[in-house]
Design a protein around this motif. Sequence first.
Motif, PDB file in Angstrom:
ATOM      1  N   UNK A  57      51.777 -16.689 -19.507  1.00 50.65           N
ATOM      2  CA  UNK A  57      52.186 -18.060 -19.209  1.00 50.65           C
ATOM      3  C   UNK A  57      51.647 -18.969 -20.314  1.00 50.65           C
ATOM      4  N   UNK A  58      52.462 -19.909 -20.707  1.00 49.18           N
ATOM      5  CA  UNK A  58      52.063 -20.874 -21.718  1.00 49.18           C
ATOM      6  C   UNK A  58      52.307 -22.288 -21.196  1.00 49.18           C
ATOM      7  N   UNK A  59      51.440 -23.216 -21.615  1.00 49.19           N
ATOM      8  CA  UNK A  59      51.561 -24.595 -21.159  1.00 49.19           C
ATOM      9  C   UNK A  59      51.372 -25.557 -22.325  1.00 49.19           C
ATOM     10  N   UNK A  60      52.048 -26.679 -22.239  1.00 49.50           N
ATOM     11  CA  UNK A  60      51.769 -27.765 -23.168  1.00 49.50           C
ATOM     12  C   UNK A  60      50.376 -28.312 -22.855  1.00 49.50           C
ATOM     13  N   UNK A  61      49.688 -28.777 -23.865  1.00 49.49           N
ATOM     14  CA  UNK A  61      48.343 -29.302 -23.656  1.00 49.49           C
ATOM     15  C   UNK A  61      48.330 -30.445 -22.644  1.00 49.49           C
ATOM     16  N   UNK A  62      49.396 -31.217 -22.622  1.00 46.94           N
ATOM     17  CA  UNK A  62      49.457 -32.397 -21.764  1.00 46.94           C
ATOM     18  C   UNK A  62      49.516 -32.054 -20.277  1.00 46.94           C
ATOM     19  N   UNK A  63      49.871 -30.822 -19.948  1.00 46.72           N
ATOM     20  CA  UNK A  63      49.999 -30.440 -18.533  1.00 46.72           C
ATOM     21  C   UNK A  63      49.058 -29.317 -18.132  1.00 46.72           C
ATOM     22  N   UNK A  64      48.365 -28.762 -19.104  1.00 48.73           N
ATOM     23  CA  UNK A  64      47.466 -27.646 -18.821  1.00 48.73           C
ATOM     24  C   UNK A  64      46.455 -28.056 -17.775  1.00 48.73           C
ATOM     25  N   UNK A  80      57.828 -24.676 -10.841  1.00 48.76           N
ATOM     26  CA  UNK A  80      56.846 -25.452 -11.581  1.00 48.76           C
ATOM     27  C   UNK A  80      56.096 -26.307 -10.572  1.00 48.76           C
ATOM     28  N   UNK A  81      54.877 -25.915 -10.272  1.00 46.59           N
ATOM     29  CA  UNK A  81      54.016 -26.681  -9.380  1.00 46.59           C
ATOM     30  C   UNK A  81      53.301 -27.739 -10.209  1.00 46.59           C
ATOM     31  N   UNK A  82      53.458 -28.986  -9.826  1.00 47.91           N
ATOM     32  CA  UNK A  82      52.896 -30.090 -10.593  1.00 47.91           C
ATOM     33  C   UNK A  82      51.902 -30.844  -9.723  1.00 47.91           C
ATOM     34  N   UNK A  83      50.669 -30.899 -10.159  1.00 51.91           N
ATOM     35  CA  UNK A  83      49.596 -31.585  -9.439  1.00 51.91           C
ATOM     36  C   UNK A  83      49.024 -32.716 -10.290  1.00 51.91           C
ATOM     37  N   UNK A  84      48.297 -33.590  -9.648  1.00 52.86           N
ATOM     38  CA  UNK A  84      47.640 -34.711 -10.342  1.00 52.86           C
ATOM     39  C   UNK A  84      48.625 -35.427 -11.259  1.00 52.86           C
ATOM     40  N   UNK A  85      49.767 -35.739 -10.713  1.00 51.73           N
ATOM     41  CA  UNK A  85      50.838 -36.327 -11.524  1.00 51.73           C
ATOM     42  C   UNK A  85      50.459 -37.698 -12.049  1.00 51.73           C
ATOM     43  N   UNK A  86      50.946 -37.969 -13.249  1.00 52.14           N
ATOM     44  CA  UNK A  86      50.680 -39.232 -13.930  1.00 52.14           C
ATOM     45  C   UNK A  86      51.999 -39.917 -14.245  1.00 52.14           C
ATOM     46  N   UNK A  87      51.978 -41.226 -14.421  1.00 53.88           N
ATOM     47  CA  UNK A  87      53.223 -41.927 -14.780  1.00 53.88           C
ATOM     48  C   UNK A  87      53.877 -41.357 -16.039  1.00 53.88           C
ATOM     49  N   UNK A  88      53.078 -40.876 -16.969  1.00 58.02           N
ATOM     50  CA  UNK A  88      53.642 -40.313 -18.200  1.00 58.02           C
ATOM     51  C   UNK A  88      54.325 -38.967 -17.993  1.00 58.02           C
ATOM     52  N   UNK A  89      54.237 -38.404 -16.779  1.00 57.47           N
ATOM     53  CA  UNK A  89      54.986 -37.192 -16.459  1.00 57.47           C
ATOM     54  C   UNK A  89      56.436 -37.518 -16.062  1.00 57.47           C
TER      55      UNK A  89
END
Length: 126
Positions: A57-64, A80-89
């Motif tokens: 599995x590989x991730x962009x640094x911004x979402x790691x 794609x499980x997304x946690x701790x979401x930010x406005x920039x996501x």
Amino acid sequence: VQLQASGGGLVQPGGSLRLSCEASGGTFSTYNMGWFRQAPGKEREFVAAIGWGAGRKLYADSVKARFAISRDNTKNTVYLQMNSLKPEDTAVYFCAADRQRARIIVVVDAAEFGSWGQGTQLTVSS
């Protein structure tokens, strides 16, 4: 292979969401899969990728450490499980299948992905 992404929506900052991408018309289990996103006025960028055997599995640094990619080959689906979401996501999220079957390495270049889903919108806002 045809791809159908779903699961997007409006989430508050700090919240979580899971995107799904169901494949049809091909041998899903032999393709590396990826998630990309495109925010308004920006180019499409790599988010995460997973090997066809799910071992790499590989991730962009911004979402790691915040996002997790997984797959269920019995359901022809990548998640794609997304946690701790930010406005920039905030972006349209696309799933994609590697253009090469059973590629040994997991790639992150969008040009190496040959099949794309239609995209699902994620908005992170209070």
